[in-house]
Enzyme design. Structure first.
Site, PDB file in Angstrom:
ATOM      1  N   CYS A 136      76.779-114.646  60.819  1.00 50.35           N
ATOM      2  CA  CYS A 136      77.832-113.889  60.137  1.00 50.35           C
ATOM      3  C   CYS A 136      77.974-112.491  60.739  1.00 50.35           C
ATOM      4  O   CYS A 136      77.776-112.315  61.948  1.00 50.35           O
ATOM      5  CB  CYS A 136      77.568-113.829  58.630  1.00 50.35           C
ATOM      6  SG  CYS A 136      79.030-113.340  57.682  1.00 50.35           S
ATOM      7  N   ALA A 140      73.590-104.328  58.811  1.00 58.97           N
ATOM      8  CA  ALA A 140      72.151-104.057  58.775  1.00 58.97           C
ATOM      9  C   ALA A 140      71.447-104.812  59.914  1.00 58.97           C
ATOM     10  O   ALA A 140      70.632-104.239  60.643  1.00 58.97           O
ATOM     11  CB  ALA A 140      71.576-104.444  57.419  1.00 58.97           C
ATOM     12  N   ASP A 205      73.225-110.441  51.015  1.00 60.98           N
ATOM     13  CA  ASP A 205      74.169-110.023  49.973  1.00 60.98           C
ATOM     14  C   ASP A 205      73.415-109.656  48.707  1.00 60.98           C
ATOM     15  O   ASP A 205      73.797-108.738  47.982  1.00 60.98           O
ATOM     16  CB  ASP A 205      75.202-111.116  49.702  1.00 60.98           C
ATOM     17  CG  ASP A 205      76.156-111.246  50.883  1.00 60.98           C
ATOM     18  OD1 ASP A 205      75.779-111.889  51.880  1.00 60.98           O
ATOM     19  OD2 ASP A 205      77.243-110.642  50.824  1.00 60.98           O
ATOM     20  N   LYS A 241      70.748-103.831  47.638  1.00 56.70           N
ATOM     21  CA  LYS A 241      71.107-105.258  47.542  1.00 56.70           C
ATOM     22  C   LYS A 241      70.011-106.046  46.817  1.00 56.70           C
ATOM     23  O   LYS A 241      70.036-107.273  46.779  1.00 56.70           O
ATOM     24  CB  LYS A 241      71.352-105.831  48.935  1.00 56.70           C
ATOM     25  CG  LYS A 241      72.562-105.202  49.622  1.00 56.70           C
ATOM     26  CD  LYS A 241      72.693-105.680  51.033  1.00 56.70           C
ATOM     27  CE  LYS A 241      73.716-104.867  51.794  1.00 56.70           C
ATOM     28  NZ  LYS A 241      73.492-104.953  53.237  1.00 56.70           N
TER      29      LYS A 241
HETATM   30  P1  RI2 Z   1      75.989-106.026  55.641  1.00 55.91           P
HETATM   31  C1  RI2 Z   1      78.359-110.569  54.253  1.00 55.91           C
HETATM   32  O1  RI2 Z   1      79.074-111.208  53.239  1.00 55.91           O
HETATM   33  C2  RI2 Z   1      77.452-111.520  55.009  1.00 55.91           C
HETATM   34  O2  RI2 Z   1      76.878-112.505  54.192  1.00 55.91           O
HETATM   35  C3  RI2 Z   1      76.440-110.535  55.534  1.00 55.91           C
HETATM   36  O3  RI2 Z   1      75.262-111.143  55.992  1.00 55.91           O
HETATM   37  C4  RI2 Z   1      76.221-109.667  54.303  1.00 55.91           C
HETATM   38  O4  RI2 Z   1      77.514-109.524  53.725  1.00 55.91           O
HETATM   39  C5  RI2 Z   1      75.582-108.339  54.536  1.00 55.91           C
HETATM   40  O5  RI2 Z   1      76.377-107.549  55.380  1.00 55.91           O
HETATM   41  P2  RI2 Z   1      80.711-111.345  53.293  1.00 55.91           P
HETATM   42  O6  RI2 Z   1      81.263-110.132  52.609  1.00 55.91           O
HETATM   43  O7  RI2 Z   1      75.970-105.320  54.324  1.00 55.91           O
HETATM   44  O8  RI2 Z   1      81.141-111.469  54.725  1.00 55.91           O
HETATM   45  O9  RI2 Z   1      74.615-106.014  56.285  1.00 55.91           O
HETATM   46  O10 RI2 Z   1      81.006-112.599  52.516  1.00 55.91           O
HETATM   47  O11 RI2 Z   1      77.059-105.503  56.572  1.00 55.91           O
END
Ligand code: RI2
Length: 330
Positions: A136, A140, A205, A241
């Site tokens: 994804c 972080a 998340d 988180k």
């Molecule tokens: P950062 C995202 O969710 C992904 O699952 C990713 O790993 C997570 O948030 C954390 O992202 P989505 O919003 O906070 O794409 O590390 O469904 O950037």
């Protein structure tokens, strides 16, 4: 639409819509956007009645937290920014507005600093010559990989495409811009390619009190494949988180997104009996996680409860579920 709709500034609605439609996405970015929206809403408030202001801010926070259910960074950010409103020291709308605006700024600053710390702690886990797999688009996780590379470690990255929304393309672009060597791979190839991977680094998340990590759908399969080959699996995440709700046994709601992200409307019309399931997240058990890289240091997943207790205190059990569960599993 909320009954207070006419009172919210357009920018707050815009931010809420962008989060819902995933134009603003990534658990950390969502949290920062929500904090900013609260600051904008506070600034825009025109009345003089403190109780009315508090109610207005609660309604803004309901709008924001209703946008996406899984990333706990969103309700955590909202509660943190609005915390001064429950202080007896606040006695006027002016004071309340100033407090919310300054907390909103402070949250954004904290989030930016946290990413820097995560990068510094996490890069030490990567070795010169490593092939790192990521899934994804997690800022972080990316910050860890980029920091190691900037410190002269020759790192190659396997980036999963991440169906159905292909956030792997965003990650690829970010890493290519930094000069890293990338192999974009379909996530279905992860088990086959795991023999060429030295470490996995993903984001989160939500981190539950038992150390389980909720992240983009497919993460738990990657963890399973890494576990099978004894490849270290790291999660990079800010402590906002970590979910205080799971401390008292709440289940993390898993978001199911529309079928149209998977198949065309035309195909669905052609096959009216076809049902599509599109869960956006899954849960990786703590036993598959080698370590969680936070801004406070690298912790074993089973220490998640200690972090939660330190930051949020021991949560009080309430009869009301803190967050609604909106799932379409039909
Ligand atoms: P950062 C995202 O969710 C992904 O699952 C990713 O790993 C997570 O948030 C954390 O992202 P989505 O919003 O906070 O794409 O590390 O469904 O950037």
């Amino acid at each position: 639409m909320h009954e207070d709709a006419h009172r919210f500034p357009a920018q707050v609605y815009e931010i809420a819509c962008k989060i819902r439609e995933m134009k603003i996405r990534g658990a950390g970015r969502i949290a920062k956007a929500a904090a900013e929206a609260l600051g904008v809403a506070a600034e825009d408030y025109k009345g003089e009645d403190l109780e009315d202001f508090k109610m207005y801010m609660v309604n803004v926070s309901k709008l924001l937290t209703s946008t996406r259910p899984t990333a706990v960074s969103l309700p955590n950010a909202v509660s943190w920014v609005l915390k001064p409103l429950s202080s007896p020291d606040i006695s006027s709308v002016q004071e309340a507005k100033a407090a919310v605006k300054s907390r909103a700024k402070a949250f954004v600053h904290y989030a930016d600093q946290a990413l820097r710390k995560i990068a510094e702690f996490g890069e030490k886990l990567l070795t010169d010559g490593d092939t790192v797999l990521t899934h994804c688009n997690s800022l972080a996780a990316i910050s860890v990989i980029v920091e190691a590379f900037r410190r002269g470690k020759n790192i190659q990255v396997f980036v999963t495409e991440t169906r159905p929304k292909y956030q792997g393309y965003i990650t690829s672009e970010m890493l290519l811009k930094e000069g890293l060597r990338i192999r974009l791979i379909p996530e279905t190839s992860v088990r086959y390619l795991m023999k060429r991977v030295d470490k996995v680094v993903v984001g989160a998340d939500t981190v539950a009190a038992n150390g389980a990590v909720v992240n983009k759908i497919g993460t738990s399969l990657i963890a399973l494949a890494a576990h099978e080959k004894a490849v270290d699996f790291f999660v990079a995440t800010e402590t906002f988180k970590f979910s205080p709700y799971t401390f008292i046994g709440d289940i993390v709601p898993i978001e199911f997104r529309p079928p149209s992200e998977i198949v065309s409307e035309e195909f669905l019309k052609m096959h009216p009996r076809l049902k599509v399931l599109n869960p956006a997240f899954d849960v990786t058990p703590p036993d598959f996680i080698s370590g969680i890289i936070t801004e406070l240091g690298i912790i074993p997943p089973k220490s998640a409860a200690i972090i939660i207790e330190e930051i949020y205190g021991r949560p009080v059990i309430s009869m009301e579920s803190p967050r609604g569960v909106e799932e379409d599993t039909s």
